[in-house]
Structure formats: C-alpha cells, structure tokens
Motif scaffolding. Sequence first.
Motif, PDB file in Angstrom:
ATOM      1  N   GLY A 141       2.862   4.133  -9.741  1.00 14.16           N
ATOM      2  CA  GLY A 141       3.006   2.878  -9.029  1.00 14.16           C
ATOM      3  C   GLY A 141       2.617   3.018  -7.572  1.00 14.16           C
ATOM      4  O   GLY A 141       3.260   2.416  -6.704  1.00 14.16           O
ATOM      5  N   VAL A 142       1.554   3.735  -7.284  1.00 13.19           N
ATOM      6  CA  VAL A 142       1.130   3.953  -5.911  1.00 13.19           C
ATOM      7  C   VAL A 142      -0.037   3.026  -5.664  1.00 13.19           C
ATOM      8  O   VAL A 142      -1.021   2.985  -6.415  1.00 13.19           O
TER       9      VAL A 142
ATOM     10  N   PHE B   1      -3.435   3.213   4.420  1.00 14.53           N
ATOM     11  CA  PHE B   1      -2.901   2.754   5.703  1.00 14.53           C
ATOM     12  C   PHE B   1      -1.767   3.667   6.170  1.00 14.53           C
ATOM     13  O   PHE B   1      -1.647   3.963   7.381  1.00 14.53           O
ATOM     14  N   GLN B   2      -0.941   4.127   5.271  1.00 17.56           N
ATOM     15  CA  GLN B   2       0.165   4.994   5.656  1.00 17.56           C
ATOM     16  C   GLN B   2      -0.377   6.337   6.177  1.00 17.56           C
ATOM     17  O   GLN B   2       0.121   6.874   7.183  1.00 17.56           O
TER      18      GLN B   2
ATOM     19  N   LEU C 202      -0.044   8.186  14.474  1.00 13.61           N
ATOM     20  CA  LEU C 202       1.235   8.543  15.089  1.00 13.61           C
ATOM     21  C   LEU C 202       1.228  10.011  15.524  1.00 13.61           C
ATOM     22  O   LEU C 202       1.678  10.346  16.626  1.00 13.61           O
ATOM     23  N   LEU C 203       0.692  10.874  14.703  1.00 14.17           N
ATOM     24  CA  LEU C 203       0.595  12.295  15.022  1.00 14.17           C
ATOM     25  C   LEU C 203      -0.280  12.497  16.252  1.00 14.17           C
ATOM     26  O   LEU C 203       0.081  13.275  17.153  1.00 14.17           O
TER      27      LEU C 203
END
Length: 171
Positions: free
Chosen positions: A8-9, A16-17, A24-25
């Motif tokens: 279910g991915v 995007f994640q 963010l890193l």
Amino acid sequence: MAFFDAFGVDLVKLGFQVLNFLLLLYLLNRFLFKRVFALVDERRARIAKGLEEAEAAARDRELARAEREAAVADARKEAAEMVARATKMAEDARTEIVTQARAEAEKVARRAREEIVAEKEKALGELRGHVAELALAAAGKLVGREMDAPTQRRLVEDFLAEAKPDTKATS
C-alpha cells in the motif's frame, strides 16, 4: 510496482517524502549541523589548549620546585661552609690564645725562677756576711786580741771556702 501496491505504498508520496527528507537533510546540514560541528570543533580546540596549558603549568611547577630545591640545597651548603669557617676561626683563635697563655705562663715561671735564684743568692750573700762576722767575732774571742785587716780577710776567705760546699749541699 506490484510490490509497492502489495504494501500500500504510493510512489508519488514516497518520492515527495524522499525529496522532503533530502531537502530537510540539506537544510539541517547547511544551517544547523555546520554550526553545531563548528561549536564542537571550537570546544575541542579549547579543551586541547587547556590541556596543553595545564601540562605547561605542571612543567613550570616542576621546574620551579626543582629550582627551589636547588636554592635550598645551595643555601644549606653555604650555611655549612659558613659554620665550618666560623668553627675553624674559633679553633684558630683558641689555639692562638692557648699558645699565648702558655708563653705568658712560661715567662712568668721563668721570671719567678730567676727571682727565686736572685733571692737565694742575695740570702746566701747576706748569710755569708753574717757568718763571716760571727766567725771573726768568734776568732777574735778565741785569739783574745784584735786582728788586723789582712789577717781577718784571710781567715774569712778560708772560712768561706770551707763553708761554700756545705751551703750548696743544703740548697
């Protein structure tokens, strides 16, 4: 893709994640981690410098202690030398005083012996004079007449010649 569907991915959301995570890193690395690592490196450097200064201070203390001990040893050595010099000076002074005292005592004793000998000779001279007078008086009584000066002189000299060995035997 069936693999992702089975769990279910959603691939778009996953993309995007991942993209958000990488962004963010990047942002954390650029604005936060670099500053944190710089602060950590700065603190590590300060600690290293403090340790070096502490080691230098310890070396300086050890050097100062060694110098202090050397100074104390030198002071003790100098004090011992001063005591030795003072002792030698005192011993020399004592020896000189004893030598002078002995010389003075010998002088006094020699002077006393000379005075004794002089007094003895004086007493013997006086004694001889008295003995001569007594002898003349006794001889005058024995002979019953007065003697002339040369006869008296001869009798006194004969008497003194005989009496001289006796007086030396008694002295």
